[in-house]
Design a protein around this motif. Structure first.
Motif, PDB file in Angstrom:
ATOM      1  N   LEU A  32     -21.251  13.839  -6.016  1.00  0.00           N
ATOM      2  CA  LEU A  32     -20.045  14.028  -6.825  1.00  0.00           C
ATOM      3  C   LEU A  32     -18.907  13.138  -6.348  1.00  0.00           C
ATOM      4  CD1 LEU A  32     -19.941  17.933  -7.149  1.00  0.00           C
ATOM      5  CD2 LEU A  32     -20.349  16.280  -8.973  1.00  0.00           C
ATOM      6  N   LEU A  33     -18.909  12.832  -5.056  1.00  0.00           N
ATOM      7  CA  LEU A  33     -17.795  12.069  -4.460  1.00  0.00           C
ATOM      8  C   LEU A  33     -18.360  10.868  -3.691  1.00  0.00           C
ATOM      9  CD1 LEU A  33     -15.923  15.175  -2.997  1.00  0.00           C
ATOM     10  CD2 LEU A  33     -15.373  13.975  -5.109  1.00  0.00           C
ATOM     11  N   PRO A  34     -18.979   9.920  -4.417  1.00  0.00           N
ATOM     12  CA  PRO A  34     -19.672   8.834  -3.712  1.00  0.00           C
ATOM     13  C   PRO A  34     -18.746   7.959  -2.888  1.00  0.00           C
ATOM     14  CG  PRO A  34     -19.548   8.396  -6.086  1.00  0.00           C
ATOM     15  CD  PRO A  34     -19.045   9.789  -5.873  1.00  0.00           C
ATOM     16  N   ASP A  35     -17.457   7.907  -3.233  1.00  0.00           N
ATOM     17  CA  ASP A  35     -16.545   7.025  -2.506  1.00  0.00           C
ATOM     18  C   ASP A  35     -15.638   7.777  -1.535  1.00  0.00           C
ATOM     19  OD1 ASP A  35     -17.542   4.771  -3.883  1.00  0.00           O
ATOM     20  OD2 ASP A  35     -16.357   5.370  -5.630  1.00  0.00           O
ATOM     21  N   GLY A  36     -15.920   9.057  -1.335  1.00  0.00           N
ATOM     22  CA  GLY A  36     -15.150   9.810  -0.353  1.00  0.00           C
ATOM     23  C   GLY A  36     -13.952  10.519  -0.949  1.00  0.00           C
ATOM     24  N   LEU A  37     -13.346  11.351  -0.136  1.00  0.00           N
ATOM     25  CA  LEU A  37     -12.250  12.197  -0.605  1.00  0.00           C
ATOM     26  C   LEU A  37     -10.989  11.411  -0.945  1.00  0.00           C
ATOM     27  CD1 LEU A  37     -12.608  15.207   1.847  1.00  0.00           C
ATOM     28  CD2 LEU A  37     -12.898  15.256  -0.641  1.00  0.00           C
ATOM     29  N   ASP A  38     -10.811  10.255  -0.276  1.00  0.00           N
ATOM     30  CA  ASP A  38      -9.568   9.524  -0.515  1.00  0.00           C
ATOM     31  C   ASP A  38      -9.590   8.743  -1.824  1.00  0.00           C
ATOM     32  OD1 ASP A  38      -8.145  10.397   1.768  1.00  0.00           O
ATOM     33  OD2 ASP A  38      -9.505   9.186   2.976  1.00  0.00           O
ATOM     34  N   ALA A  39     -10.794   8.549  -2.397  1.00  0.00           N
ATOM     35  CA  ALA A  39     -10.903   7.803  -3.659  1.00  0.00           C
ATOM     36  C   ALA A  39     -10.836   8.726  -4.876  1.00  0.00           C
ATOM     37  CB  ALA A  39     -12.219   7.026  -3.669  1.00  0.00           C
ATOM     38  N   VAL A  40     -10.663  10.007  -4.632  1.00  0.00           N
ATOM     39  CA  VAL A  40     -10.607  10.969  -5.744  1.00  0.00           C
ATOM     40  C   VAL A  40      -9.353  10.710  -6.585  1.00  0.00           C
ATOM     41  CG1 VAL A  40     -10.203  13.432  -6.212  1.00  0.00           C
ATOM     42  CG2 VAL A  40     -11.882  12.747  -4.489  1.00  0.00           C
ATOM     43  N   PRO A  41      -9.461  10.743  -7.928  1.00  0.00           N
ATOM     44  CA  PRO A  41      -8.275  10.560  -8.777  1.00  0.00           C
ATOM     45  C   PRO A  41      -7.405  11.810  -8.792  1.00  0.00           C
ATOM     46  CG  PRO A  41     -10.227  10.915 -10.144  1.00  0.00           C
ATOM     47  CD  PRO A  41     -10.694  10.918  -8.715  1.00  0.00           C
ATOM     48  N   TRP A  42      -6.603  11.960  -7.743  1.00  0.00           N
ATOM     49  CA  TRP A  42      -5.778  13.153  -7.596  1.00  0.00           C
ATOM     50  C   TRP A  42      -4.711  13.205  -8.679  1.00  0.00           C
ATOM     51  CZ3 TRP A  42      -7.532  16.759  -4.520  1.00  0.00           C
ATOM     52  CH2 TRP A  42      -8.346  16.396  -3.431  1.00  0.00           C
ATOM     53  N   LYS A  43      -4.469  14.401  -9.175  1.00  0.00           N
ATOM     54  CA  LYS A  43      -3.442  14.609 -10.197  1.00  0.00           C
ATOM     55  C   LYS A  43      -2.330  15.447  -9.562  1.00  0.00           C
ATOM     56  CE  LYS A  43      -3.189  16.935 -14.609  1.00  0.00           C
ATOM     57  NZ  LYS A  43      -3.926  17.895 -15.411  1.00  0.00           N
ATOM     58  N   ARG A  44      -1.111  14.924  -9.640  1.00  0.00           N
ATOM     59  CA  ARG A  44       0.010  15.592  -8.989  1.00  0.00           C
ATOM     60  C   ARG A  44       0.379  16.870  -9.732  1.00  0.00           C
ATOM     61  NH1 ARG A  44       5.566  15.763  -9.274  1.00  0.00           N
ATOM     62  NH2 ARG A  44       6.715  15.507  -7.312  1.00  0.00           N
ATOM     63  N   VAL A  45       0.525  17.949  -8.998  1.00  0.00           N
ATOM     64  CA  VAL A  45       0.977  19.212  -9.591  1.00  0.00           C
ATOM     65  C   VAL A  45       2.411  19.479  -9.160  1.00  0.00           C
ATOM     66  CG1 VAL A  45       0.578  21.691  -9.746  1.00  0.00           C
ATOM     67  CG2 VAL A  45      -1.371  20.122  -9.600  1.00  0.00           C
ATOM     68  N   THR A  46       2.648  19.420  -7.846  1.00  0.00           N
ATOM     69  CA  THR A  46       4.007  19.465  -7.307  1.00  0.00           C
ATOM     70  C   THR A  46       4.057  18.375  -6.235  1.00  0.00           C
ATOM     71  OG1 THR A  46       3.559  20.934  -5.439  1.00  0.00           O
ATOM     72  CG2 THR A  46       4.014  21.998  -7.551  1.00  0.00           C
ATOM     73  N   SER A  47       5.218  18.191  -5.597  1.00  0.00           N
ATOM     74  CA  SER A  47       5.308  17.127  -4.597  1.00  0.00           C
ATOM     75  C   SER A  47       4.334  17.363  -3.438  1.00  0.00           C
ATOM     76  CB  SER A  47       6.733  17.017  -4.070  1.00  0.00           C
ATOM     77  OG  SER A  47       7.098  18.233  -3.453  1.00  0.00           O
ATOM     78  N   ARG A  48       3.900  18.598  -3.258  1.00  0.00           N
ATOM     79  CA  ARG A  48       3.015  18.885  -2.132  1.00  0.00           C
ATOM     80  C   ARG A  48       1.637  19.378  -2.548  1.00  0.00           C
ATOM     81  NH1 ARG A  48       6.352  21.492   2.803  1.00  0.00           N
ATOM     82  NH2 ARG A  48       7.347  19.559   3.434  1.00  0.00           N
ATOM     83  N   LEU A  49       1.342  19.283  -3.813  1.00  0.00           N
ATOM     84  CA  LEU A  49       0.071  19.835  -4.294  1.00  0.00           C
ATOM     85  C   LEU A  49      -0.567  18.905  -5.314  1.00  0.00           C
ATOM     86  CD1 LEU A  49      -1.873  22.284  -4.445  1.00  0.00           C
ATOM     87  CD2 LEU A  49      -0.354  23.254  -6.172  1.00  0.00           C
ATOM     88  N   GLN A  50      -1.849  18.582  -5.094  1.00  0.00           N
ATOM     89  CA  GLN A  50      -2.594  17.754  -6.031  1.00  0.00           C
ATOM     90  C   GLN A  50      -3.927  18.432  -6.327  1.00  0.00           C
ATOM     91  OE1 GLN A  50      -2.957  14.311  -3.494  1.00  0.00           O
ATOM     92  NE2 GLN A  50      -1.215  13.295  -4.450  1.00  0.00           N
ATOM     93  N   THR A  51      -4.448  18.179  -7.524  1.00  0.00           N
ATOM     94  CA  THR A  51      -5.772  18.720  -7.845  1.00  0.00           C
ATOM     95  C   THR A  51      -6.608  17.629  -8.485  1.00  0.00           C
ATOM     96  OG1 THR A  51      -5.184  19.430 -10.081  1.00  0.00           O
ATOM     97  CG2 THR A  51      -4.860  21.036  -8.330  1.00  0.00           C
ATOM     98  N   ALA A  52      -7.895  17.819  -8.462  1.00  0.00           N
ATOM     99  CA  ALA A  52      -8.824  16.929  -9.164  1.00  0.00           C
ATOM    100  C   ALA A  52      -9.963  17.798  -9.670  1.00  0.00           C
ATOM    101  CB  ALA A  52      -9.346  15.851  -8.226  1.00  0.00           C
ATOM    102  N   VAL A  53     -10.069  17.905 -10.977  1.00  0.00           N
ATOM    103  CA  VAL A  53     -11.149  18.709 -11.548  1.00  0.00           C
ATOM    104  C   VAL A  53     -12.432  17.894 -11.485  1.00  0.00           C
ATOM    105  CG1 VAL A  53     -11.988  19.824 -13.645  1.00  0.00           C
ATOM    106  CG2 VAL A  53      -9.563  19.946 -13.052  1.00  0.00           C
TER     107      VAL A  53
END
Ligand SMILES: [Zn+2]
Length: 218
Positions: A98-119
């Motif tokens: 699911l994450l072939p390029d690692g956690l840092d390559a995930v397309p994170w979506k900003r929710v708040t300045s301190r919270l991101q999610t990626a479905v």
């Protein structure tokens, strides 16, 4: 060393293959870091196979299941599969496809300045699987769960009223549980989470965050 484990019911459902995919992923990630649960899970699979082999409908004495589970607790010398270290930094084997390029390559979506999610595109309308990233010291607003929320920590750690959770720790919350996870100060906290209903934010944050933070598919 992990301190928070799936309970017997979850491990039994995992061994029987009856968990939703996201929950199953969370358990698989936990098992990679927890020899004790790997041992228990493999014993439960063996018991399941044994029971299936003996499927002749007969009446059994009261307390048989308790006795079997008690005997399982007494067994300690089953071999534990050695899992080699992950070549992808910080990505458990169960998540590598699911994450072939690692956690840092995930397309994170900003929710708040301190919270991101990626479905992650593996859930469905009823069972959401997502990554959640909380910046050091950041929090997820106090929320309840419409159903079950299963979480396993991948990196860093967080605290809530249930205790401290570090990489590999597993937590499953039911619909009446309410909590406010706060990331530890020293690093980002990244968790894999599976839900079978949208989060419900309570209090002040609920009014502000609900339209933005719903990580349920639109
Ligand atoms: Zn465990």
């Amino acid at each position: 060393m992990v301190h928070h484990h799936p309970d017997s019911e979850v491990l039994t459902d995992y061994a029987a293959g009856s968990l939703a995919f996201g929950q199953s992923l969370c358990v698989a990630v936990h098992l990679e870091g927890c020899p004790e649960c790997r041992r228990r899970s493999s014993q439960l699979s063996q018991v399941g196979a044994e029971l299936m082999n003996q499927l002749v409908p007969v009446a059994v004495e009261d307390g048989l299941l308790d006795r079997i589970l008690g005997e399982i607790d007494g067994v300690s010398a089953l071999p534990v599969v050695d899992i080699p270290a992950s070549p992808i930094e910080g990505v458990p084997r169960a998540l590598r496809k699911l994450l072939p390029d690692g956690l840092d390559a995930v397309p994170w979506k900003r929710v708040t300045s301190r919270l991101q999610t990626a479905v992650l595109g593996v859930g469905d309308a009823a069972n959401q699987v997502a990554l959640v990233r909380i910046k050091p010291g950041g929090s997820i607003p106090e929320h309840r769960h419409g159903g079950t929320e299963t979480t396993v920590v991948l990196r860093g750690g967080f605290s809530d009223r249930g205790g401290n959770y570090l990489a590999g720790d597993f937590v499953s919350l039911g619909e009446d549980d309410s909590h406010q996870p706060i990331a530890h100060q020293n690093s980002d906290c990244i968790c894999l989470t599976a839900q079978n209903a949208p989060l419900q934010f309570t209090g002040f944050w609920g009014k502000i965050a609900n339209p933005f933070i719903s990580i349920h598919p639109q």
